[in-house]
Design an enzyme around this catalytic site. Structure first.
Site, PDB file in Angstrom:
ATOM      1  N   GLY A 115       0.719  -1.468  -0.045  1.00 25.28           N
ATOM      2  CA  GLY A 115      -0.140   0.137  -0.011  1.00 25.28           C
ATOM      3  C   GLY A 115       0.604   1.306  -0.179  1.00 25.28           C
ATOM      4  N   SER A 116       0.283   2.409  -0.420  1.00 26.50           N
ATOM      5  CA  SER A 116       1.046   3.696  -0.635  1.00 26.50           C
ATOM      6  C   SER A 116       0.808   4.142   0.941  1.00 26.50           C
ATOM      7  CB  SER A 116       0.625   4.449  -1.796  1.00 26.50           C
ATOM      8  OG  SER A 116       0.841   3.998  -2.644  1.00 26.50           O
ATOM      9  N   GLY A 117       1.460   5.298   1.096  1.00 29.55           N
ATOM     10  CA  GLY A 117       1.363   5.911   2.470  1.00 29.55           C
ATOM     11  C   GLY A 117       2.512   5.607   3.237  1.00 29.55           C
ATOM     12  N   HIS A 118       3.248   4.858   2.842  1.00 29.85           N
ATOM     13  CA  HIS A 118       4.611   4.340   3.760  1.00 29.85           C
ATOM     14  C   HIS A 118       6.123   5.100   3.184  1.00 29.85           C
ATOM     15  CE1 HIS A 118       1.796   1.736   5.599  1.00 29.85           C
ATOM     16  NE2 HIS A 118       1.782   0.910   4.266  1.00 29.85           N
ATOM     17  N   LYS A 174       5.760  -7.649   2.558  1.00 26.19           N
ATOM     18  CA  LYS A 174       5.566  -7.470   3.867  1.00 26.19           C
ATOM     19  C   LYS A 174       4.156  -8.524   4.525  1.00 26.19           C
ATOM     20  CE  LYS A 174       4.644  -3.121   3.992  1.00 26.19           C
ATOM     21  NZ  LYS A 174       4.539  -2.747   2.708  1.00 26.19           N
ATOM     22  N   ASP A 229      -1.169  -8.462   0.582  1.00 25.75           N
ATOM     23  CA  ASP A 229      -0.143  -8.494  -0.157  1.00 25.75           C
ATOM     24  C   ASP A 229       0.352 -10.037  -0.363  1.00 25.75           C
ATOM     25  OD1 ASP A 229      -0.225  -5.736   0.390  1.00 25.75           O
ATOM     26  OD2 ASP A 229       1.607  -5.460   1.333  1.00 25.75           O
ATOM     27  N   HIS A 289      -0.465   0.843   9.763  1.00 21.72           N
ATOM     28  CA  HIS A 289      -1.456   1.326   9.316  1.00 21.72           C
ATOM     29  C   HIS A 289      -2.632   1.666  10.462  1.00 21.72           C
ATOM     30  CE1 HIS A 289      -0.184  -2.020   6.731  1.00 21.72           C
ATOM     31  NE2 HIS A 289      -0.166  -1.125   5.835  1.00 21.72           N
TER      32      HIS A 289
END
Lengths: 324, 324
Positions: free
Chosen positions: B51-54, B102, B107, B214
């Site tokens: 996911g994006s945001g990391h 991860k 994922d 998250h």
């Protein structure tokens, strides 16, 4: 206020302990951060400094190809002359020392005093005053020094490594400042550890245009807007002061609490703006570099490159905050 | 909520545009971030994603000595199999491809499906599950994958550059995961752009111990404490699971909204803790690397080094997020 600290009073000292533990290339003594491998005979020494709370500026830019020493003051407080004198003497390799000074009254006075008192060392000074937002400000006569400080430190640092005389290093530092402009926008205030509450009140609906890196007031408070509009507002201010043309070095800088993802969104808009003016983003930097504690927001800094400045920007650098 | 974005729906795409504009060493196509100079014949290809945001994870770690491609999903959402299949085929230089995954259910499933469907490419997989905080979690069976992902990507990436076979690259990736442990503490929640409000409520007086990247719940909510105590709590959890001994690689990582100065304060305490256990911080990293949007807080990740892992950690790397 929640901050990762032990006490507000020990925060600067504790952070410096962390830097020393993390970076064997640094040596920290009496509140001055040095290159562990300095001074180098015949090389002009570069000293900068200022209040803490803007990390990685300045201590994170100590190392090969950039600063020889940084003098961190207390948070948002100028370093004292004793620190600067000590640093100036310690980094002198016989070729003199350049002071890189952000244009805040306290910094200017203390660096001037130190230059006078370190009379055994030849000292030149370069002032950084790139922020187009306001003419005078809370702690400043004239324009504030912000993002361009990084450009000046990197480019003058690279030239100093080439072994040129002090006057030449000072000249390039001043040229970078003259060719650079910045503008910042805050989404939130910073909170200093001693105050424990936001420095200024900013409603959830508004942003502050032309913010200073200590939370100094800017030009106006306007409603929050999409990144494209905020980027255009910042770039209009820069372009209105120094028209964008030719090859540019462009930094989109976070104010400390801004996630990298948001900075990339802004950078995309800035790059499109530059292209729209017929200029070119030749070199760039995106990240939190010249910060204001936990403030959310960004600033953009633009420097008009020429061949020499591009070569010096590209030259190797090895510091905790900038490395290539 | 104030974020630098145009619309929540376009945020990932807009940020990728910014990455492409800022980094000529990357090529971005169909939601996959590639090294512009790849694939290299005979070299094992490394693909990661999530996911994006990391950010800078994962796209910021694409480049020489690290990943060949990253597949960014929507914010906190797994990439789809099509992205991963495309990336896997594109980076294969004939020596096969390693997926670094991860440990989140989505994922794991999507990378597995992609590995099966890209049947023309030899694929191995390394799972990262370093977070000692909880056994199962919101999106996870087993332990969550967090900070050690960076270690795995760096070290396996360095070995892949040496031209060794896929099985060896996969072995070193798994070894790094087995030798690494993480624990995170949140001072504030993250806010996803679509939700527009904090993911969880955390009173001004409390912190969340064992937070996920998250905003998944951790072990406990306790009153805010000095950095020394928070660092000890995190290190106790790590040390309780994998006793600290010998030479360690230690990362103090910010969650996205954490100023660097605070991370250095924490690092000083972590380094003192390690010394107190008779172990040694041999290599370190301090900064915002594996983040959770705008969350404030930190995580610490420790890896037990040996000579090989140290050599691979030190090997040159050239990515937007990690370069030496």
């Amino acid at each position: 206020m929640k901050k990762l600290l032990n006490t507000a009073d020990s925060m600067v000292e504790d952070a410096l302990k962390g830097m020393a533990a993390a970076h064997p290339t640094l040596r920290i003594r009496d509140r001055v951060v040095y290159r562990a491998d300095g001074p180098r005979q015949g090389k002009v020494g570069l000293v900068s400094g200022g209040g803490s709370g803007h990390e990685p500026l300045h201590a994170g830019f100590v190392g090969y190809g950039m600063l020889d020493a940084a003098c961190p003051g207390e948070i948002f407080t100028s370093p004292v002359p004793d620190q600067i004198i000590e640093a100036t003497r310690a980094v002198d390799g016989g070729a003199g020392v350049l002071h890189i000074v952000k244009n805040y009254t306290g910094d200017v006075l203390n660096f001037e005093m130190a230059a006078e008192l370190a009379e055994d060392v030849e000292v030149a000074s370069a002032l950084v005053d790139d922020d187009v937002a306001v003419q005078d400000s809370l702690y400043t006569a004239g324009r504030r020094g912000t993002g361009a400080t990084l450009f000046v430190e990197k480019i003058a640092g690279a030239l100093a490594e080439e072994g040129v005389p002090l006057a030449d290093v000072a000249d390039v530092a001043r040229a970078v400042d003259e060719r650079s402009r910045s503008f910042g926008i805050a989404l939130t205030s910073c909170t200093t550890p001693h105050a424990g509450k936001p420095t200024f009140a900013l409603p959830e609906t508004d942003v502050e245009l032309g913010i200073g890196i200590h939370g100094e007031p800017g030009r106006a408070r306007v409603p929050m807007a999409p990144a494209r509009e905020l980027a255009a507002t910042a770039m209009d201010a820069v372009h209105g002061d120094l028209p964008l043309q030719g090859d540019l070095l462009v930094m989109v800088n976070g104010m400390g609490g801004t996630p990298l993802m948001e900075l990339y969104v802004v950078f995309a808009e800035v790059a499109a703006y530059v292209k729209g003016k017929g200029a070119r983003v030749s070199r760039s930097l995106v990240g939190n570099y010249v910060t204001s504690l936990d403030m959310q927001g960004f600033s953009v800094t633009v420097c008009r490159l020429d061949d020499t400045l591009t070569r010096l920007w590209d030259a190797p650098v090895d510091t905790p905050g900038l490395r290539w």
